[in-house]
Write a protein that holds these residues in place. Structure first.
Motif, PDB file in Angstrom:
ATOM      1  N   ARG A 199       0.812  -1.216   0.000  1.00  0.00           N
ATOM      2  CA  ARG A 199       0.000   0.000   0.000  1.00  0.00           C
ATOM      3  C   ARG A 199       0.854   1.280   0.000  1.00  0.00           C
ATOM      4  NH1 ARG A 199      -5.669  -0.697  -0.493  1.00  0.00           N
ATOM      5  NH2 ARG A 199      -5.891  -2.955  -0.586  1.00  0.00           N
ATOM      6  N   PRO A 200       1.680   1.449  -1.032  1.00  0.00           N
ATOM      7  CA  PRO A 200       2.481   2.685  -1.124  1.00  0.00           C
ATOM      8  C   PRO A 200       1.587   3.864  -1.477  1.00  0.00           C
ATOM      9  CG  PRO A 200       2.666   1.451  -3.143  1.00  0.00           C
ATOM     10  CD  PRO A 200       1.871   0.579  -2.196  1.00  0.00           C
ATOM     11  N   ASP A 201       2.124   5.050  -1.293  1.00  0.00           N
ATOM     12  CA  ASP A 201       1.400   6.246  -1.710  1.00  0.00           C
ATOM     13  C   ASP A 201       1.567   6.480  -3.214  1.00  0.00           C
ATOM     14  OD1 ASP A 201       0.577   7.155   0.983  1.00  0.00           O
ATOM     15  OD2 ASP A 201       2.747   7.370   1.272  1.00  0.00           O
ATOM     16  N   VAL A 202       2.757   6.174  -3.722  1.00  0.00           N
ATOM     17  CA  VAL A 202       3.087   6.402  -5.126  1.00  0.00           C
ATOM     18  C   VAL A 202       3.829   5.195  -5.689  1.00  0.00           C
ATOM     19  CG1 VAL A 202       4.359   7.846  -6.766  1.00  0.00           C
ATOM     20  CG2 VAL A 202       3.266   8.897  -4.778  1.00  0.00           C
ATOM     21  N   VAL A 203       3.476   4.818  -6.907  1.00  0.00           N
ATOM     22  CA  VAL A 203       4.238   3.798  -7.637  1.00  0.00           C
ATOM     23  C   VAL A 203       4.964   4.494  -8.769  1.00  0.00           C
ATOM     24  CG1 VAL A 203       4.185   1.685  -9.005  1.00  0.00           C
ATOM     25  CG2 VAL A 203       2.576   1.986  -7.103  1.00  0.00           C
ATOM     26  N   LEU A 204       6.289   4.368  -8.793  1.00  0.00           N
ATOM     27  CA  LEU A 204       7.099   4.880  -9.887  1.00  0.00           C
ATOM     28  C   LEU A 204       7.177   3.759 -10.913  1.00  0.00           C
ATOM     29  CD1 LEU A 204       8.727   7.463 -10.529  1.00  0.00           C
ATOM     30  CD2 LEU A 204      10.732   6.315  -9.600  1.00  0.00           C
ATOM     31  N   MET A 205       6.486   3.913 -12.039  1.00  0.00           N
ATOM     32  CA  MET A 205       6.228   2.798 -12.951  1.00  0.00           C
ATOM     33  C   MET A 205       6.878   2.996 -14.326  1.00  0.00           C
ATOM     34  SD  MET A 205       4.119  -0.047 -12.974  1.00  0.00           S
ATOM     35  CE  MET A 205       2.561   0.304 -12.114  1.00  0.00           C
ATOM     36  N   ASP A 206       7.775   2.069 -14.676  1.00  0.00           N
ATOM     37  CA  ASP A 206       8.288   2.045 -16.046  1.00  0.00           C
ATOM     38  C   ASP A 206       7.169   1.504 -16.938  1.00  0.00           C
ATOM     39  OD1 ASP A 206       9.976   2.143 -18.223  1.00  0.00           O
ATOM     40  OD2 ASP A 206      10.923   0.225 -17.796  1.00  0.00           O
ATOM     41  N   VAL A 207       7.066   1.992 -18.167  1.00  0.00           N
ATOM     42  CA  VAL A 207       5.973   1.524 -19.024  1.00  0.00           C
ATOM     43  C   VAL A 207       6.349   0.288 -19.832  1.00  0.00           C
ATOM     44  CG1 VAL A 207       4.724   3.693 -19.221  1.00  0.00           C
ATOM     45  CG2 VAL A 207       6.612   3.240 -20.775  1.00  0.00           C
ATOM     46  N   ARG A 208       7.621   0.152 -20.170  1.00  0.00           N
ATOM     47  CA  ARG A 208       8.043  -0.974 -21.009  1.00  0.00           C
ATOM     48  C   ARG A 208       8.659  -2.068 -20.152  1.00  0.00           C
ATOM     49  NH1 ARG A 208      10.551   1.595 -26.554  1.00  0.00           N
ATOM     50  NH2 ARG A 208       8.873   3.078 -26.966  1.00  0.00           N
ATOM     51  N   VAL A 254       3.234  -8.443 -17.898  1.00  0.00           N
ATOM     52  CA  VAL A 254       2.278  -7.360 -17.655  1.00  0.00           C
ATOM     53  C   VAL A 254       3.055  -6.049 -17.703  1.00  0.00           C
ATOM     54  CG1 VAL A 254       0.641  -6.349 -16.028  1.00  0.00           C
ATOM     55  CG2 VAL A 254       0.845  -8.838 -16.200  1.00  0.00           C
ATOM     56  N   ASP A 255       2.791  -5.239 -18.735  1.00  0.00           N
ATOM     57  CA  ASP A 255       3.562  -3.997 -18.866  1.00  0.00           C
ATOM     58  C   ASP A 255       3.041  -2.914 -17.928  1.00  0.00           C
ATOM     59  OD1 ASP A 255       1.286  -2.874 -20.022  1.00  0.00           O
ATOM     60  OD2 ASP A 255       2.014  -3.089 -22.069  1.00  0.00           O
ATOM     61  N   GLY A 256       3.723  -1.776 -17.963  1.00  0.00           N
ATOM     62  CA  GLY A 256       3.370  -0.697 -17.053  1.00  0.00           C
ATOM     63  C   GLY A 256       2.000  -0.106 -17.292  1.00  0.00           C
ATOM     64  N   ILE A 257       1.510  -0.203 -18.521  1.00  0.00           N
ATOM     65  CA  ILE A 257       0.189   0.341 -18.827  1.00  0.00           C
ATOM     66  C   ILE A 257      -0.900  -0.457 -18.127  1.00  0.00           C
ATOM     67  CG2 ILE A 257      -1.478   0.800 -20.659  1.00  0.00           C
ATOM     68  CD1 ILE A 257       0.960   1.227 -22.522  1.00  0.00           C
ATOM     69  N   GLU A 258      -0.856  -1.774 -18.297  1.00  0.00           N
ATOM     70  CA  GLU A 258      -1.858  -2.620 -17.653  1.00  0.00           C
ATOM     71  C   GLU A 258      -1.731  -2.559 -16.140  1.00  0.00           C
ATOM     72  OE1 GLU A 258      -4.467  -4.090 -19.027  1.00  0.00           O
ATOM     73  OE2 GLU A 258      -3.788  -3.029 -20.807  1.00  0.00           O
ATOM     74  N   ALA A 259      -0.499  -2.507 -15.652  1.00  0.00           N
ATOM     75  CA  ALA A 259      -0.289  -2.426 -14.209  1.00  0.00           C
ATOM     76  C   ALA A 259      -0.820  -1.108 -13.658  1.00  0.00           C
ATOM     77  CB  ALA A 259       1.200  -2.576 -13.892  1.00  0.00           C
ATOM     78  N   THR A 260      -0.597  -0.028 -14.399  1.00  0.00           N
ATOM     79  CA  THR A 260      -1.111   1.280 -13.981  1.00  0.00           C
ATOM     80  C   THR A 260      -2.625   1.250 -13.892  1.00  0.00           C
ATOM     81  OG1 THR A 260       0.745   2.527 -14.906  1.00  0.00           O
ATOM     82  CG2 THR A 260      -1.345   3.700 -14.665  1.00  0.00           C
ATOM     83  N   ARG A 261      -3.260   0.712 -14.925  1.00  0.00           N
ATOM     84  CA  ARG A 261      -4.721   0.640 -14.933  1.00  0.00           C
ATOM     85  C   ARG A 261      -5.242  -0.150 -13.729  1.00  0.00           C
ATOM     86  NH1 ARG A 261      -5.137  -0.966 -19.656  1.00  0.00           N
ATOM     87  NH2 ARG A 261      -5.619   1.028 -20.643  1.00  0.00           N
ATOM     88  N   ALA A 262      -4.590  -1.273 -13.431  1.00  0.00           N
ATOM     89  CA  ALA A 262      -5.029  -2.118 -12.322  1.00  0.00           C
ATOM     90  C   ALA A 262      -4.815  -1.438 -10.979  1.00  0.00           C
ATOM     91  CB  ALA A 262      -4.273  -3.456 -12.359  1.00  0.00           C
ATOM     92  N   VAL A 263      -3.668  -0.796 -10.821  1.00  0.00           N
ATOM     93  CA  VAL A 263      -3.357  -0.118  -9.550  1.00  0.00           C
ATOM     94  C   VAL A 263      -4.327   1.033  -9.300  1.00  0.00           C
ATOM     95  CG1 VAL A 263      -1.658   1.369  -8.399  1.00  0.00           C
ATOM     96  CG2 VAL A 263      -0.913  -0.766  -9.466  1.00  0.00           C
ATOM     97  N   VAL A 264      -4.564   1.849 -10.329  1.00  0.00           N
ATOM     98  CA  VAL A 264      -5.445   3.016 -10.179  1.00  0.00           C
ATOM     99  C   VAL A 264      -6.897   2.590  -9.993  1.00  0.00           C
ATOM    100  CG1 VAL A 264      -6.332   5.077 -11.319  1.00  0.00           C
ATOM    101  CG2 VAL A 264      -3.901   4.531 -11.450  1.00  0.00           C
ATOM    102  N   THR A 265      -7.334   1.615 -10.778  1.00  0.00           N
ATOM    103  CA  THR A 265      -8.720   1.149 -10.670  1.00  0.00           C
ATOM    104  C   THR A 265      -9.015   0.610  -9.286  1.00  0.00           C
ATOM    105  OG1 THR A 265      -8.811   0.611 -13.031  1.00  0.00           O
ATOM    106  CG2 THR A 265     -10.435  -0.461 -11.603  1.00  0.00           C
ATOM    107  N   ALA A 266      -8.044  -0.087  -8.701  1.00  0.00           N
ATOM    108  CA  ALA A 266      -8.217  -0.655  -7.366  1.00  0.00           C
ATOM    109  C   ALA A 266      -7.998   0.375  -6.261  1.00  0.00           C
ATOM    110  CB  ALA A 266      -7.261  -1.832  -7.174  1.00  0.00           C
ATOM    111  N   GLY A 267      -7.581   1.583  -6.636  1.00  0.00           N
ATOM    112  CA  GLY A 267      -7.355   2.628  -5.641  1.00  0.00           C
ATOM    113  C   GLY A 267      -6.180   2.340  -4.729  1.00  0.00           C
ATOM    114  N   LEU A 268      -5.171   1.643  -5.248  1.00  0.00           N
ATOM    115  CA  LEU A 268      -4.042   1.233  -4.408  1.00  0.00           C
ATOM    116  C   LEU A 268      -3.006   2.332  -4.222  1.00  0.00           C
ATOM    117  CD1 LEU A 268      -3.453  -2.344  -5.888  1.00  0.00           C
ATOM    118  CD2 LEU A 268      -4.738  -1.723  -3.829  1.00  0.00           C
ATOM    119  N   ALA A 269      -2.809   3.157  -5.232  1.00  0.00           N
ATOM    120  CA  ALA A 269      -1.784   4.200  -5.162  1.00  0.00           C
ATOM    121  C   ALA A 269      -1.904   5.111  -6.366  1.00  0.00           C
ATOM    122  CB  ALA A 269      -0.384   3.565  -5.124  1.00  0.00           C
TER     123      ALA A 269
END
Length: 214
Positions: free
Chosen positions: A47-56, A60-75
């Protein structure tokens, strides 16, 4: 203290970023991840406040991971890229990222970017957002049903946001106070179910309210 998760498939880059950020007195790197799947699992666990995410990243790339993290309200997610206005960045922002940063940014810029995202700010200058969307957005030229909920003034403000104007510039153009613009922006984001101005810019382009080069 801001809790931070660093996700990058290159170990040297990942460890270097973690070391730089963890040295900041107000930042705490609570974990790292080598791909999007690991990033999502770590975000759920730590449960971090921010995820520093590489896209490539592989798998599971950074795009799909970003969508999942944001949709779930994790960070909140700050996207890292090696290319200015990379098409992957557009997709990541569309997926819910709170901004993007080039990997070769100075260390002080990196730390401040994390702090800005943690505060809830968008790390994408309005003009940069416009260039990004102009280059990669795919206008569908159809009316989004959500737009019907907007007042005439809110729709005007949405168009100006899509053109890359700041609140101050919008206020000057519409001859209203900046506080009034802020009220309209908050209202239209709420009515449209959008998280931030970047998503508003994307919607304005994809609905044909603003066209490239306008």
């Amino acid at each position: 203290m801001t809790r931070l998760l660093v996700a990058d498939d290159h170990a040297m880059v990942r460890d270097g970023l973690a070391a730089i950020l963890d040295a900041e007195p107000d930042l705490d790197v609570v974990g790292t991840a080598a791909d999007g799947a690991e990033a999502l699992a770590a975000a759920r666990r730590l449960r971090p406040d921010v995820v520093l995410m590489d896209v490539r990243m592989p798998g599971v790339d950074g795009i799909e991971a970003t969508r999942a993290v944001v949709t779930a309200g994790l960070a909140r997610v700050l996207v890292l890229t090696t290319f200015d206005l990379d098409e992957y960045v557009y997709e990541a922002v569309r997926a819910g990222a709170s901004g993007f940063l080039l990997k070769d940014a100075p260390r002080e810029r990196l730390a401040e970017a994390v702090r800005a995202v943690a505060r809830g700010d968008m790390l994408v200058d309005p003009a940069v957002t416009r260039r990004l969307v102009e280059r990669f957005a795919r206008p569908v030229r159809r009316e989004d049903g959500r737009l019907a909920s907007l007042t005439a003034r809110e729709r005007e403000v949405l168009v100006e946001i899509g053109r890359g104007l700041t609140n101050t510039e919008i206020a000057d153009r519409l001859f209203v106070g900046e506080s009034t613009v802020k009220t309209h922006v908050s209202s239209l984001l709420r009515k449209l179910g959008l998280r931030d101005r970047v998503q508003a810019v994307i919607l304005a382009y994809e609905c044909g309210l603003v066209t490239p080069g306008e």
